[in-house]
Structure formats: structure tokens, C-alpha cells
Motif scaffolding. Sequence first.
Motif, PDB file in Angstrom:
ATOM      1  N   THR A 185      -4.838  -9.960  -2.546  1.00  0.00           N
ATOM      2  CA  THR A 185      -4.693 -11.410  -2.605  1.00  0.00           C
ATOM      3  C   THR A 185      -4.319 -11.967  -1.233  1.00  0.00           C
ATOM      4  OG1 THR A 185      -4.058 -11.347  -4.946  1.00  0.00           O
ATOM      5  CG2 THR A 185      -3.465 -13.310  -3.700  1.00  0.00           C
ATOM      6  N   ASP A 186      -3.435 -11.283  -0.524  1.00  0.00           N
ATOM      7  CA  ASP A 186      -3.082 -11.724   0.828  1.00  0.00           C
ATOM      8  C   ASP A 186      -4.302 -11.661   1.749  1.00  0.00           C
ATOM      9  OD1 ASP A 186      -0.472 -12.131   0.047  1.00  0.00           O
ATOM     10  OD2 ASP A 186       0.208 -10.161   0.705  1.00  0.00           O
ATOM     11  N   PRO A 246      -4.931  -2.557   7.859  1.00  0.00           N
ATOM     12  CA  PRO A 246      -3.930  -3.473   8.399  1.00  0.00           C
ATOM     13  C   PRO A 246      -3.766  -4.748   7.581  1.00  0.00           C
ATOM     14  CG  PRO A 246      -5.387  -2.684  10.140  1.00  0.00           C
ATOM     15  CD  PRO A 246      -5.998  -2.280   8.839  1.00  0.00           C
ATOM     16  N   GLN A 247      -4.790  -5.102   6.806  1.00  0.00           N
ATOM     17  CA  GLN A 247      -4.658  -6.288   5.963  1.00  0.00           C
ATOM     18  C   GLN A 247      -3.946  -5.964   4.652  1.00  0.00           C
ATOM     19  OE1 GLN A 247      -7.819  -9.470   6.364  1.00  0.00           O
ATOM     20  NE2 GLN A 247      -9.073  -7.640   6.643  1.00  0.00           N
ATOM     21  N   LEU A 248      -4.242  -4.820   4.073  1.00  0.00           N
ATOM     22  CA  LEU A 248      -3.579  -4.433   2.831  1.00  0.00           C
ATOM     23  C   LEU A 248      -2.118  -4.069   3.061  1.00  0.00           C
ATOM     24  CD1 LEU A 248      -6.306  -2.222   1.080  1.00  0.00           C
ATOM     25  CD2 LEU A 248      -5.837  -4.658   0.762  1.00  0.00           C
ATOM     26  N   ARG A 249      -1.835  -3.419   4.192  1.00  0.00           N
ATOM     27  CA  ARG A 249      -0.477  -2.935   4.452  1.00  0.00           C
ATOM     28  C   ARG A 249       0.295  -3.825   5.406  1.00  0.00           C
ATOM     29  NH1 ARG A 249      -1.865   3.451   5.509  1.00  0.00           N
ATOM     30  NH2 ARG A 249      -2.403   2.627   7.564  1.00  0.00           N
ATOM     31  N   MET A 304       0.846  -1.191   0.000  1.00  0.00           N
ATOM     32  CA  MET A 304       0.000   0.000   0.000  1.00  0.00           C
ATOM     33  C   MET A 304       0.884   1.245   0.000  1.00  0.00           C
ATOM     34  SD  MET A 304      -3.339   0.436   2.408  1.00  0.00           S
ATOM     35  CE  MET A 304      -4.547   1.673   2.086  1.00  0.00           C
ATOM     36  N   SER A 305       0.326   2.342  -0.382  1.00  0.00           N
ATOM     37  CA  SER A 305       1.115   3.557  -0.541  1.00  0.00           C
ATOM     38  C   SER A 305       1.619   4.101   0.779  1.00  0.00           C
ATOM     39  CB  SER A 305       0.250   4.622  -1.229  1.00  0.00           C
ATOM     40  OG  SER A 305       0.849   5.874  -1.150  1.00  0.00           O
ATOM     41  N   GLY A 306       2.656   4.889   0.683  1.00  0.00           N
ATOM     42  CA  GLY A 306       3.161   5.572   1.866  1.00  0.00           C
ATOM     43  C   GLY A 306       2.605   6.970   2.011  1.00  0.00           C
ATOM     44  N   THR A 307       1.431   7.236   1.440  1.00  0.00           N
ATOM     45  CA  THR A 307       0.848   8.575   1.486  1.00  0.00           C
ATOM     46  C   THR A 307       0.770   9.129   2.894  1.00  0.00           C
ATOM     47  OG1 THR A 307      -0.482   8.031  -0.463  1.00  0.00           O
ATOM     48  CG2 THR A 307      -1.172   9.921   0.831  1.00  0.00           C
TER      49      THR A 307
END
Length: 492
Positions: A304-305, A353-356, A1-4
Motif C-alpha cells: 500500500t505504501d 527498498p519500497q516494501l522495506r 518485510m521479513s528479516g530473513t
Amino acid sequence: MSGTFVGMPAFPAAAREAVGDATLRGNLRHATHTIRDKRARAVAELDDWAALREAGRQIKDHTLRHLDRYLVQVEEAVTAAGGTVHWAADADEANAIVARLVEETGEREVVKVKSMATQEIGLNEALEARGIHAYETDLAELIVQLGKDRPSHILVPAIHRNRGEIRDIFRSEMGAWGRPAPEGLTDTPAELAEAARLHLREKFLRARVGISGANFMVAETGTLVVVESEGNGRMCVTLPETLISVVGIEKIVPSWRDLEVFLQTLPRSSTAERMNPYTSMWTGTTDEDGPRTFHLVLLDNGRTDTLADEVGRQALRCIRCSACLNVCPVYERAGGHAYGSVYPGPIGAILSPQLRGTGSEIDASLPFASSLCGACYEVCPVAIDIPEVLVHLRERVVQGGPAVREGNRVVLKPAKGHAAERAAMRAAGWAFARPGTLRAGQRLASRSRRLHPRSLPGPGRAWSDGRDLPAVPAEPFRDWWQRTHGGRDETE
């Protein structure tokens, strides 16, 4: 995920600062209460709301179970309709694809609309680094961009701003981005909307490249769908010569019949409308109308994770209606910025928390940003059990240390920072397994109750600073029962 949102503090620290902002709390309270009251009335109009909700849940679960097949079907349908499909494993790959496609057109400006996915990957910043200016055209996103701000709500990204603040932003910033605000602009909604319309109209008429997201993708035809309330999205996806859509892989629905369910539940859950004022659909390209070139970027970026987690995968059902934000007592007081992600509120607390992953301090704190009251589950139009996932992710955080092999098993060692909690739980388990010890401890606690502190020491202060510690009774229940009933079981 991005570090925005890199550099944001963990949720407890960010929320504590936000709660101290009386203006922010007032803006949030007024907006969330207004939206959720209107939503409740709109939902109550449908006798079959529960059936629609269950249908949405089943459609999403079916699609996620067979996502591999439906993704291939989308690619084949989009390609057959004249579009080009690109696959992006993560944010860097997606940003590189979009930047290359824009550069191939020779353009240095793009208009954007309706894409939380592009905010998730930090696309605007990536394009800016390559000399390409991206202009947000959704009214609320425009306010956020002009104010050099971040979105704080899924449906109303500028919910933390009031009319006076928006007027000041338009007056001071519009001129640097294009057409300036009219002289003497006031904070009346009509004048603010007209200023935005005039400012954006120049962008739409000049732009040759548009970037969008999509609320849904229909697998059987490769059709993309955007629902909105302003009409800016329709301008963005029809006027430019090149259209690039960045869409998360979970946005698929198998058929038009399935789409019909969500076109009933999404508007009522989000804007409390019976139907969307603007529903735009496009399938590839055509010589008669719309862009001449269409690119679809299918974004994974942790999805996917997430799909591999049997409990957590239900977060991928989300249709981004924001109903959970509007009923959440934590969001109402802390606001969206405290979540450190483009996805705030209850859904953000389980999705980010799931994406990153939970490796960072802020992502490890998000599953704890909830009272577990369950209001979010009650209003979710696809029945995501957010409290269940929150508890599941809390367990992951606590057990989220390094993976090590023990014999034939790979286990997660407990994460640092929870040693005191684990010790307390072990001590409690030991005492509860020994009735005599438990009784002696209860008697000691009752007899020393006058000496008990009003707040917990050490790390426990974070809990007791905002709550009254429960008073210890003068007599343990076991002793009271023995004294008043002689220990008899009155059910006999």
C-alpha cells in the motif's frame, strides 16, 4: 518485510565478495546467457509482442488504480466459492495467521510451492519456531532448502549451483529430511530429477496441509492461478486436505480475458516456452476434488505504501518473470545473494527498498546497484521503467533524512553520508553559473594535467578503483575553438 536476510552487508560489499567467486560467476554467466537467448527467440515468434506488452501494462495500471474495488471483489468471490479470506497488514500478521491455521488442523508438517511471498515474510522460519516443518517442493527451492541456502534468482532459485554441487547436497542432506538419495547418485540431470521425485513423492502422499502462492488472482471469479514447469505445484494444491495460499494484493487481474494476456507473456519471458507445461487453477472448494478447506491470505506488507508513490508504484506491475535479471550486467556478476532480499536483480533493486523502506544500509544501497543501461526495461513484459524508478529511489535515499517542519511544509532533511557529493554539486553549480570562473578552472586543469592522480582520494576510491579516470585534455575546448575558429559560430 521479513528479516530473513538481516545481517547481510550492503550491496557494494556483498557484490565485491561475490565477484571474487569464479565458480559463481561461471554458473551465472552460463545460465543467464542461455535463458535470455532462448527468450529472445521465443518473443521474436510473436508479431504482436509489443501490443501484448502494452496491454499487460495497461491492465496492471488499471488494476492498481482500482485495487480497493478489486480486492473486495476477490474476497466476495472466494467466500462465495467456499473459501475463507484473511487480511494481513505485515509479515508478522501473515505468519501468525498461517501458523494458527496449520495448528488448527493438528498437523506438524506442510508442503509448500510457488510462493515468493512466503519467503518475503520468512514463513518457514516462523513455522519452525512453532514446531511446524515446512517442506519446499519446487525442485530449485528444494535444492536451496536442503543446502541451507538462500534463493538467488526469481525463476531459478538455485541458479548459483552447478550439477556437481546439487549432487553433493542431495547425497549429504536428503536423508535428514526424508527419503535419502539413491546409492551412487551421479550429477546427470535425469538422475538428479529422479532422486528429487522419489524424495518429494513421500511428502506429497503424507501431507495434509499445503501452502502455496499464486501468480494471478482473477477478481471476477476468485480463481487463483499457479504456473509452473514440473507438476509439483499441482500435487501441492490438489492432494492436501487443507490449502493455504499467501498472495500479495497486487497479483489481481480483473477478468479471465485479462489473464489471457499474461498467459502469453509470462512463459515466453521466463522459461522461453510458448505456454506453461502446468497451469493450475482453483476456485474455493468442491466436494468432488481437491482440498476440503481453502484459506486465502491477502498480504500487504508495504504494498500500500508503494502504491502511494506515483513513480515507484509501477514496480507492483511485476509478474515475476525474471527477464530483467537475465539481461542485467550487474546481476550476472554479483548474483542474487548480494541483494539481501528474496527479490534480486533490477526488480529487487526497486521493489525491496519500497516494501522495506530505505532505512537500512542494504536497502539504501540497492537503488545504486545498477548501471542504468536500460536493458531491464527493454525486456520487461509489463514495461516497468526500472531505470526511472532507480533514479527516483536514489533521490529518496539522498533526501531520506528526518522529516522536519519548515513553516507550513514538512520536508526531508538530507541523509547523512552524502555531504561530500552535495558539496561537489553545489561547487559545480556555482562554477557553471560563472563562465569566467569555469574557463579559468579548465585552463588550470589542463596545465596541471601531469600532476593529476590516477585514482580519486577518500570515498572517491570506490568509483575509481574499478575505472580509469578520464584524461584531462591538453587544451580546453573553448580555447581550441577560439584558436581554430576565432570563436565564430559556423551555423550563422
